[in-house]
Design a protein around this motif. Structure first.
Motif, PDB file in Angstrom:
ATOM      1  N   LEU A  64      24.612   7.439   9.300  1.00 47.35           N
ATOM      2  CA  LEU A  64      24.931   8.812   9.682  1.00 47.35           C
ATOM      3  C   LEU A  64      25.860   9.542   8.715  1.00 47.35           C
ATOM      4  N   PRO A  65      26.942   8.932   8.242  1.00 45.10           N
ATOM      5  CA  PRO A  65      27.809   9.672   7.308  1.00 45.10           C
ATOM      6  C   PRO A  65      27.074  10.143   6.050  1.00 45.10           C
ATOM      7  N   ALA A  66      26.179   9.325   5.528  1.00 46.65           N
ATOM      8  CA  ALA A  66      25.428   9.730   4.337  1.00 46.65           C
ATOM      9  C   ALA A  66      24.431  10.830   4.659  1.00 46.65           C
ATOM     10  N   LEU A  67      23.911  10.837   5.885  1.00 45.03           N
ATOM     11  CA  LEU A  67      22.904  11.833   6.255  1.00 45.03           C
ATOM     12  C   LEU A  67      23.500  13.199   6.588  1.00 45.03           C
ATOM     13  N   VAL A  68      24.663  13.225   7.182  1.00 46.78           N
ATOM     14  CA  VAL A  68      25.229  14.497   7.642  1.00 46.78           C
ATOM     15  C   VAL A  68      26.277  15.075   6.695  1.00 46.78           C
ATOM     16  N   ARG A  69      26.545  14.394   5.608  1.00 44.43           N
ATOM     17  CA  ARG A  69      27.539  14.895   4.660  1.00 44.43           C
ATOM     18  C   ARG A  69      27.059  16.223   4.081  1.00 44.43           C
ATOM     19  N   PRO A  70      27.891  17.254   4.159  1.00 42.35           N
ATOM     20  CA  PRO A  70      27.464  18.553   3.632  1.00 42.35           C
ATOM     21  C   PRO A  70      27.499  18.580   2.105  1.00 42.35           C
ATOM     22  N   GLY A  71      26.655  19.399   1.536  1.00 42.71           N
ATOM     23  CA  GLY A  71      26.656  19.596   0.090  1.00 42.71           C
ATOM     24  C   GLY A  71      25.909  18.513  -0.656  1.00 42.71           C
ATOM     25  N   GLU A  72      26.023  18.601  -1.965  1.00 42.75           N
ATOM     26  CA  GLU A  72      25.365  17.637  -2.847  1.00 42.75           C
ATOM     27  C   GLU A  72      26.145  16.314  -2.851  1.00 42.75           C
ATOM     28  N   PRO A  73      25.440  15.199  -3.089  1.00 48.97           N
ATOM     29  CA  PRO A  73      26.150  13.922  -3.215  1.00 48.97           C
ATOM     30  C   PRO A  73      27.115  13.967  -4.396  1.00 48.97           C
ATOM     31  N   PRO A  74      28.230  13.236  -4.312  1.00 47.15           N
ATOM     32  CA  PRO A  74      29.210  13.269  -5.399  1.00 47.15           C
ATOM     33  C   PRO A  74      28.657  12.729  -6.715  1.00 47.15           C
ATOM     34  N   SER A  75      27.681  11.835  -6.666  1.00 52.59           N
ATOM     35  CA  SER A  75      27.029  11.342  -7.879  1.00 52.59           C
ATOM     36  C   SER A  75      25.562  11.096  -7.562  1.00 52.59           C
ATOM     37  N   SER A  76      24.770  11.033  -8.614  1.00 54.32           N
ATOM     38  CA  SER A  76      23.330  10.857  -8.403  1.00 54.32           C
ATOM     39  C   SER A  76      22.994   9.478  -7.844  1.00 54.32           C
ATOM     40  N   SER A  77      23.904   8.519  -7.983  1.00 55.02           N
ATOM     41  CA  SER A  77      23.615   7.170  -7.494  1.00 55.02           C
ATOM     42  C   SER A  77      24.036   6.962  -6.042  1.00 55.02           C
ATOM     43  N   SER A  78      24.760   7.915  -5.451  1.00 55.42           N
ATOM     44  CA  SER A  78      25.237   7.695  -4.085  1.00 55.42           C
ATOM     45  C   SER A  78      24.134   7.845  -3.042  1.00 55.42           C
ATOM     46  N   LEU A  79      23.166   8.708  -3.250  1.00 56.73           N
ATOM     47  CA  LEU A  79      22.029   8.853  -2.341  1.00 56.73           C
ATOM     48  C   LEU A  79      20.732   8.914  -3.152  1.00 56.73           C
ATOM     49  N   PRO A  80      20.381   7.826  -3.853  1.00 57.21           N
ATOM     50  CA  PRO A  80      19.189   7.888  -4.701  1.00 57.21           C
ATOM     51  C   PRO A  80      17.879   7.805  -3.915  1.00 57.21           C
ATOM     52  N   LEU A  81      17.933   7.403  -2.657  1.00 53.13           N
ATOM     53  CA  LEU A  81      16.723   7.221  -1.854  1.00 53.13           C
ATOM     54  C   LEU A  81      16.751   8.162  -0.652  1.00 53.13           C
ATOM     55  N   PRO A  82      15.588   8.445  -0.075  1.00 53.32           N
ATOM     56  CA  PRO A  82      15.551   9.285   1.126  1.00 53.32           C
ATOM     57  C   PRO A  82      16.019   8.504   2.358  1.00 53.32           C
ATOM     58  N   TYR A  83      17.309   8.599   2.666  1.00 54.17           N
ATOM     59  CA  TYR A  83      17.899   7.814   3.743  1.00 54.17           C
ATOM     60  C   TYR A  83      17.301   8.123   5.110  1.00 54.17           C
ATOM     61  N   GLY A  84      16.998   9.379   5.374  1.00 56.61           N
ATOM     62  CA  GLY A  84      16.422   9.737   6.669  1.00 56.61           C
ATOM     63  C   GLY A  84      15.099   9.037   6.908  1.00 56.61           C
ATOM     64  N   ARG A  85      14.203   9.099   5.941  1.00 54.82           N
ATOM     65  CA  ARG A  85      12.906   8.436   6.065  1.00 54.82           C
ATOM     66  C   ARG A  85      13.069   6.922   6.182  1.00 54.82           C
ATOM     67  N   ASN A  86      13.925   6.356   5.350  1.00 56.88           N
ATOM     68  CA  ASN A  86      14.127   4.904   5.381  1.00 56.88           C
ATOM     69  C   ASN A  86      14.751   4.449   6.693  1.00 56.88           C
ATOM     70  N   LEU A  87      15.635   5.271   7.265  1.00 61.67           N
ATOM     71  CA  LEU A  87      16.214   4.935   8.562  1.00 61.67           C
ATOM     72  C   LEU A  87      15.128   4.892   9.631  1.00 61.67           C
ATOM     73  N   VAL A  88      14.236   5.852   9.614  1.00 64.91           N
ATOM     74  CA  VAL A  88      13.138   5.869  10.583  1.00 64.91           C
ATOM     75  C   VAL A  88      12.255   4.636  10.413  1.00 64.91           C
ATOM     76  N   ILE A  89      11.973   4.243   9.174  1.00 67.97           N
ATOM     77  CA  ILE A  89      11.145   3.056   8.916  1.00 67.97           C
ATOM     78  C   ILE A  89      11.833   1.796   9.451  1.00 67.97           C
ATOM     79  N   VAL A  90      13.131   1.655   9.185  1.00 66.16           N
ATOM     80  CA  VAL A  90      13.854   0.458   9.645  1.00 66.16           C
ATOM     81  C   VAL A  90      13.954   0.454  11.172  1.00 66.16           C
ATOM     82  N   LEU A  91      14.189   1.617  11.785  1.00 65.86           N
ATOM     83  CA  LEU A  91      14.241   1.676  13.250  1.00 65.86           C
ATOM     84  C   LEU A  91      12.885   1.334  13.856  1.00 65.86           C
ATOM     85  N   ALA A  92      11.800   1.765  13.212  1.00 66.90           N
ATOM     86  CA  ALA A  92      10.460   1.397  13.685  1.00 66.90           C
ATOM     87  C   ALA A  92      10.241  -0.110  13.560  1.00 66.90           C
TER      88      ALA A  92
END
Length: 140
Positions: free
Chosen positions: A85-113
């Protein structure tokens, strides 16, 4: 001392060491107040919302034999959401390109499934084991 008891004490000791290392790392941070506030919020969220919700849903929706499977799946799902959740709801751009390199929302849905699929498979296997099996020879 039994093997199970020795393993329990070893795991508990290892956990205490990890907690100590984590506390030491938090204290060494330049601004530990933000981390401590987040940890307190996470603890409050878990104890006040997630755990009672999991227990209530487990009591209301599932029969006596499957309650543990649902509670376990909900605890895993709640923990995954809490961590992501903190990575998903953080406002603005990530502080670096490596902090959110993958689509966390989609991956969370896949893992929950996947968690739901494993829990469903466990429920089906348990149901299949306890249902009465008729012998094919008895039908002939």
């Amino acid at each position: 001392m039994t093997t199970a008891k020795a393993l329990r004490y070893t795991a508990g000791g290892f956990g205490l060491v990890l907690i100590g290392i984590g506390a030491w790392l938090v204290v060494r941070q330049p601004g530990p107040a933000g981390v401590l506030l987040w940890l307190a919020g996470a603890l409050l969220l878990h104890d006040a919302i997630i755990a009672p919700l999991v227990l209530a849903v487990g009591l209301l929706l599932v029969g006596r034999h499957q309650r543990g499977v649902l509670r376990g799946a909900l605890m895993v799902a709640g923990s995954l959401i809490l961590v992501t959740l903190p990575a998903l709801v953080r406002p603005g751009e990530p502080p670096s390109s490596s902090s959110l390199p993958l689509p966390y929302g989609r991956n969370l849905v896949i893992v929950l499934a996947a968690v739901a699929a494993v829990a469903g498979a466990v429920v089906l296997v348990r149901w299949w084991r306890v249902r009465p099996h008729r012998s094919r020879r008895a039908d002939d």
